[in-house]
Design an enzyme around this catalytic site. Structure first.
Site, PDB file in Angstrom:
ATOM      1  N   GLY A  15      21.795  63.950  76.884  1.00  0.00           N
ATOM      2  CA  GLY A  15      22.233  62.863  77.757  1.00  0.00           C
ATOM      3  C   GLY A  15      23.675  63.074  78.144  1.00  0.00           C
ATOM      4  O   GLY A  15      24.586  62.890  77.322  1.00  0.00           O
ATOM      5  N   SER A 134      31.030  52.226  68.868  1.00  0.00           N
ATOM      6  CA  SER A 134      31.823  51.275  69.644  1.00  0.00           C
ATOM      7  C   SER A 134      33.141  51.895  70.067  1.00  0.00           C
ATOM      8  O   SER A 134      33.711  52.706  69.349  1.00  0.00           O
ATOM      9  CB  SER A 134      32.105  50.016  68.834  1.00  0.00           C
ATOM     10  OG  SER A 134      32.939  49.160  69.592  1.00  0.00           O
ATOM     11  N   LYS A 193      26.424  47.220  64.312  1.00  0.00           N
ATOM     12  CA  LYS A 193      26.981  47.327  65.662  1.00  0.00           C
ATOM     13  C   LYS A 193      26.689  46.054  66.482  1.00  0.00           C
ATOM     14  O   LYS A 193      27.529  45.564  67.234  1.00  0.00           O
ATOM     15  CB  LYS A 193      26.412  48.563  66.371  1.00  0.00           C
ATOM     16  CG  LYS A 193      26.723  48.658  67.866  1.00  0.00           C
ATOM     17  CD  LYS A 193      28.201  48.868  68.103  1.00  0.00           C
ATOM     18  CE  LYS A 193      28.695  48.888  69.516  1.00  0.00           C
ATOM     19  NZ  LYS A 193      27.853  48.860  70.647  1.00  0.00           N
ATOM     20  N   HIS A 196      29.051  43.469  65.438  1.00  0.00           N
ATOM     21  CA  HIS A 196      30.351  43.804  66.028  1.00  0.00           C
ATOM     22  C   HIS A 196      30.439  43.213  67.431  1.00  0.00           C
ATOM     23  O   HIS A 196      31.420  42.564  67.797  1.00  0.00           O
ATOM     24  CB  HIS A 196      30.554  45.326  66.076  1.00  0.00           C
ATOM     25  CG  HIS A 196      31.683  45.758  66.962  1.00  0.00           C
ATOM     26  ND1 HIS A 196      31.568  45.811  68.343  1.00  0.00           N
ATOM     27  CD2 HIS A 196      32.964  46.107  66.689  1.00  0.00           C
ATOM     28  CE1 HIS A 196      32.723  46.184  68.860  1.00  0.00           C
ATOM     29  NE2 HIS A 196      33.583  46.364  67.876  1.00  0.00           N
ATOM     30  N   ASN A 197      29.413  43.435  68.210  1.00  0.00           N
ATOM     31  CA  ASN A 197      29.445  42.948  69.584  1.00  0.00           C
ATOM     32  C   ASN A 197      29.432  41.423  69.646  1.00  0.00           C
ATOM     33  O   ASN A 197      30.096  40.821  70.490  1.00  0.00           O
ATOM     34  CB  ASN A 197      28.266  43.515  70.377  1.00  0.00           C
ATOM     35  CG  ASN A 197      28.458  44.985  70.699  1.00  0.00           C
ATOM     36  OD1 ASN A 197      29.212  45.676  70.010  1.00  0.00           O
ATOM     37  ND2 ASN A 197      27.785  45.480  71.713  1.00  0.00           N
ATOM     38  N   GLU A 200      32.792  40.304  68.961  1.00  0.00           N
ATOM     39  CA  GLU A 200      33.594  40.610  70.167  1.00  0.00           C
ATOM     40  C   GLU A 200      33.474  39.473  71.197  1.00  0.00           C
ATOM     41  O   GLU A 200      34.476  39.055  71.794  1.00  0.00           O
ATOM     42  CB  GLU A 200      33.082  41.930  70.740  1.00  0.00           C
ATOM     43  CG  GLU A 200      33.760  42.396  72.005  1.00  0.00           C
ATOM     44  CD  GLU A 200      33.091  43.675  72.541  1.00  0.00           C
ATOM     45  OE1 GLU A 200      32.742  44.569  71.741  1.00  0.00           O
ATOM     46  OE2 GLU A 200      32.889  43.768  73.762  1.00  0.00           O
ATOM     47  N   TYR A 201      32.265  38.960  71.389  1.00  0.00           N
ATOM     48  CA  TYR A 201      32.076  37.836  72.324  1.00  0.00           C
ATOM     49  C   TYR A 201      32.943  36.651  71.901  1.00  0.00           C
ATOM     50  O   TYR A 201      33.608  36.023  72.717  1.00  0.00           O
ATOM     51  CB  TYR A 201      30.612  37.376  72.316  1.00  0.00           C
ATOM     52  CG  TYR A 201      29.661  38.140  73.197  1.00  0.00           C
ATOM     53  CD1 TYR A 201      29.498  39.513  73.073  1.00  0.00           C
ATOM     54  CD2 TYR A 201      28.878  37.480  74.146  1.00  0.00           C
ATOM     55  CE1 TYR A 201      28.592  40.199  73.853  1.00  0.00           C
ATOM     56  CE2 TYR A 201      27.973  38.165  74.945  1.00  0.00           C
ATOM     57  CZ  TYR A 201      27.831  39.523  74.784  1.00  0.00           C
ATOM     58  OH  TYR A 201      26.934  40.189  75.569  1.00  0.00           O
TER      59      TYR A 201
HETATM   60  P1  ATR Z   1      25.876  55.714  80.232  1.00  0.00           P
HETATM   61  O1  ATR Z   1      26.239  56.652  79.135  1.00  0.00           O
HETATM   62  O2  ATR Z   1      26.630  56.036  81.486  1.00  0.00           O
HETATM   63  O3  ATR Z   1      25.957  54.262  79.842  1.00  0.00           O
HETATM   64  P2  ATR Z   1      22.976  55.301  80.425  1.00  0.00           P
HETATM   65  O4  ATR Z   1      22.641  54.547  81.673  1.00  0.00           O
HETATM   66  O5  ATR Z   1      22.920  54.577  79.128  1.00  0.00           O
HETATM   67  O6  ATR Z   1      24.367  56.038  80.638  1.00  0.00           O
HETATM   68  O7  ATR Z   1      21.975  56.569  80.308  1.00  0.00           O
HETATM   69  C1  ATR Z   1      21.844  57.484  81.332  1.00  0.00           C
HETATM   70  C2  ATR Z   1      21.366  58.784  80.724  1.00  0.00           C
HETATM   71  O8  ATR Z   1      20.050  58.623  80.190  1.00  0.00           O
HETATM   72  C3  ATR Z   1      21.279  59.916  81.723  1.00  0.00           C
HETATM   73  O9  ATR Z   1      21.703  61.080  81.064  1.00  0.00           O
HETATM   74  C4  ATR Z   1      19.784  59.979  82.034  1.00  0.00           C
HETATM   75  O10 ATR Z   1      19.332  61.222  82.455  1.00  0.00           O
HETATM   76  P3  ATR Z   1      19.341  61.619  84.056  1.00  0.00           P
HETATM   77  O11 ATR Z   1      20.725  62.101  84.312  1.00  0.00           O
HETATM   78  O12 ATR Z   1      18.334  62.687  84.157  1.00  0.00           O
HETATM   79  O13 ATR Z   1      18.993  60.377  84.794  1.00  0.00           O
HETATM   80  C5  ATR Z   1      19.222  59.666  80.670  1.00  0.00           C
HETATM   81  N1  ATR Z   1      17.848  59.209  80.712  1.00  0.00           N
HETATM   82  C6  ATR Z   1      17.385  58.026  81.113  1.00  0.00           C
HETATM   83  N2  ATR Z   1      16.049  57.953  80.996  1.00  0.00           N
HETATM   84  C7  ATR Z   1      15.639  59.140  80.487  1.00  0.00           C
HETATM   85  C8  ATR Z   1      14.377  59.702  80.125  1.00  0.00           C
HETATM   86  N3  ATR Z   1      13.264  58.992  80.251  1.00  0.00           N
HETATM   87  N4  ATR Z   1      14.359  60.963  79.632  1.00  0.00           N
HETATM   88  C9  ATR Z   1      15.489  61.660  79.488  1.00  0.00           C
HETATM   89  N5  ATR Z   1      16.718  61.203  79.806  1.00  0.00           N
HETATM   90  C10 ATR Z   1      16.794  59.956  80.309  1.00  0.00           C
END
Ligand code: ATR
Length: 486
Positions: A15, A134, A193, A196-197, A200-201
């Site tokens: 990710g 966090s 966690k 924690h949140n 935080e609120y």
């Molecule tokens: P952030 O870190 O910015 O908060 P997020 O919205 O929590 O991000 O997660 C987004 C990530 O999850 C991206 O890496 C996404 O992959 P893509 O770049 O291919 O969209 C990944 N992601 C979401 N659904 C997924 C799935 N079903 N399988 C694999 N990766 C997934």
């Protein structure tokens, strides 16, 4: 990508959105060889192109190559969209793993999902670590607060790396603690966690209530910024107070007005505060400060209600009449401190209660320890909480701790004046008020629950206990009103 054994990665991150890429960079900056993978390969390539010089990245375009590029037992960190994304990645990953590998979910999962995933993954012979992280995107890169849960063995494998990349606190005696510690089995990390949140609120809401009272008393935002900056040098020292001062000084780039005055009074939320309250209700843990903070955000976003109420309901307009401005500021500071202590106390009570209920045996002092830096609620108060729970791990309530109760006693008159002022001025201050009510309810020798229980016995034969005898009793309310033991 194929790699020789000497080049194998020590950790892998799946990710490459904001949190995942920053965490991967944090590992790399600490000298770890990091395998990186993202479902959409261009994201992986961009991270390596933009930040490849920060350390050793091993990019992979397939999950199989990614897994093959990590040394065993593998430490794999999943940082994808919480929920379906996490489940999809785990499903895809499992056939590729070997016994003893560690899969860590660093997303904002609900702890019950983590319990389920841990069961599913461990049944196949792998370790699953549900880990709260966090500190936002900046913390992920520079040193977050990390709350892992799972088997002790999994922590032995992945824990040292997590401790390395976490924030660190230097203690008064010169020793250094990482802001990362094992929280307990399966869902314990995500549970901590979540709390924690929730805290935080509450912390943000009490700061907001203090701000509204000061504004009502005629202090400008710039003056409030100075007051918060001053408060940040004492007991209230915290990241949230610090950024409040900075936010209040910020001008709107468009109009030149104070930015905070052109921002709509509607606060969003992603749900972890709500989870904290829902779980507290299930546990019977009274987190009224956190609950009122969650409800205050909900009220702020309830446009229909607010539009209707603004036209329909009469009352004072929020102007606070103050005879002695300096004394008022000190009263608000004391009220803020008291409400904050109670809200934290309630949150830690939920950790303790949940730890017992779910059989996690969470070391409460450790939760306080790892929140002292890296995370959003990092605050001076946490060192005190750590010390009190370290001295007495069974402490029922932080507000009653030996170093805390006398201070609350000294400050409570100011707290009452501030709540009274809020009420008579028409300034909604739900957390100031709810935490004070909790303080009074907890310390009162007699509470209205006696009447409640009598009513319950009257309409539902729910029985009652007596102050002067053992057992449960019922009064024959509809008959001769005689009492019988049940
Ligand atoms: P952030 O870190 O910015 O908060 P997020 O919205 O929590 O991000 O997660 C987004 C990530 O999850 C991206 O890496 C996404 O992959 P893509 O770049 O291919 O969209 C990944 N992601 C979401 N659904 C997924 C799935 N079903 N399988 C694999 N990766 C997934």
């Amino acid at each position: 990508m194929s790699t020789s054994t000497s080049q194998l990665a020590q950790v892998g991150v799946i990710g490459m959105a904001v949190m995942g890429s920053n965490l991967a960079r944090n590992f790399a900056r600490h000298g770890y060889r990091v395998a990186v993978y993202n479902r959409t390969a261009s994201r992986t390539d961009r991270v390596v192109a933009d930040h490849g010089d920060e350390g050793t990245f091993l990019p992979a375009h397939t999950l199989a190559d990614f897994v093959a590029s990590i040394e065993r037992p593998r430490s794999i960190v999943i940082m994808v969209q919480a929920g379906k994304g996490t489940d999809a990645v785990i499903d895809e990953l499992m056939p590729l793993l070997e016994p003893g590998d560690v899969v860590m979910d660093g997303g904002n999962a609900h702890f019950r999902d983590t319990i389920r995933r841990e069961q599913e993954v461990s049944a196949k012979g792998f370790h699953f670590v549900g880990c709260g992280i966090s500190g936002g995107e900046y913390g992920a890169l520079t040193g977050p607060s990390i709350m892992p849960g799972g088997t002790p063995e999994s922590y032995r494998i992945i824990g040292p790396m997590l401790e390395d990349i976490s924030a660190h606190v230097t203690n008064a005696d010169g020793s250094v603690d990482p802001c990362c510690a094992w929280m307990g089995p399966d869902g314990a990390g995500h549970f901590v966690k979540m709390i924690h949140n929730g805290i935080e609120y509450a912390d943000m809401q009490v700061i907001g209530e203090a701000w509204m009272l000061l504004r009502g008393a005629g202090f400008s935002n710039a003056e409030c910024a100075d007051i918060f900056a001053q408060w940040n040098t004492g007991d209230l020292d915290s990241y949230l107070i610090e950024i409040t001062s900075e936010v209040l000084r910020q001008k709107d780039p468009r109009t030149g007005a104070d930015l905070v005055d052109v921002i709509k009074g509607r606060a969003g939320m992603k749900g972890t505060g709500t989870w904290t309250v829902m779980t507290a209700l299930e546990l019977g843990a009274p987190v009224s400060g956190i609950a009122e903070a969650v409800f205050a955000r909900a009220t702020s976003s309830h446009d229909d209600l607010r539009n209707l109420a603004q036209g329909a309901l009469a009352g004072p307009d929020g102007t606070v009449t103050v005879a002695d401005r300096e004394a008022f500021v000190e009263d608000v500071r004391r009220a803020l401190w008291c409400s904050k202590v109670i809200a934290y106390s309630q949150g830690f009570d939920e950790i303790r209660t949940g730890g017992k209920e779910f059989g996690w045996d969470i070391r409460v002092a450790d939760a306080a320890m790892i929140w002292r830096d890296g995370c959003i609620i990092r605050a001076k108060l946490l060192e005190r909480i750590r010390q009190e729970y370290a001295a007495d791990p069974g402490l029922v309530s932080f507000m009653c701790a030996p170093s805390v109760a006398p201070e609350l006693g000294e400050y409570q008159e100011a707290w009452r004046r501030v709540v009274a002022t809020a009420v008579t001025s028409g300034v909604g201050a739900p957390v100031f008020a709810a935490t004070l009510a909790y303080y009074d309810l907890a310390r009162a020798p007699r509470v209205n629950a006696a009447l409640t229980q009598a009513q319950r016995d009257f309409f539902g034969s729910h029985t009652y206990e007596r102050i002067d005898d053992e057992g449960r009793w019922h009064l024959d309310w509809s008959g001769d009103r005689s009492e019988s033991q049940i």
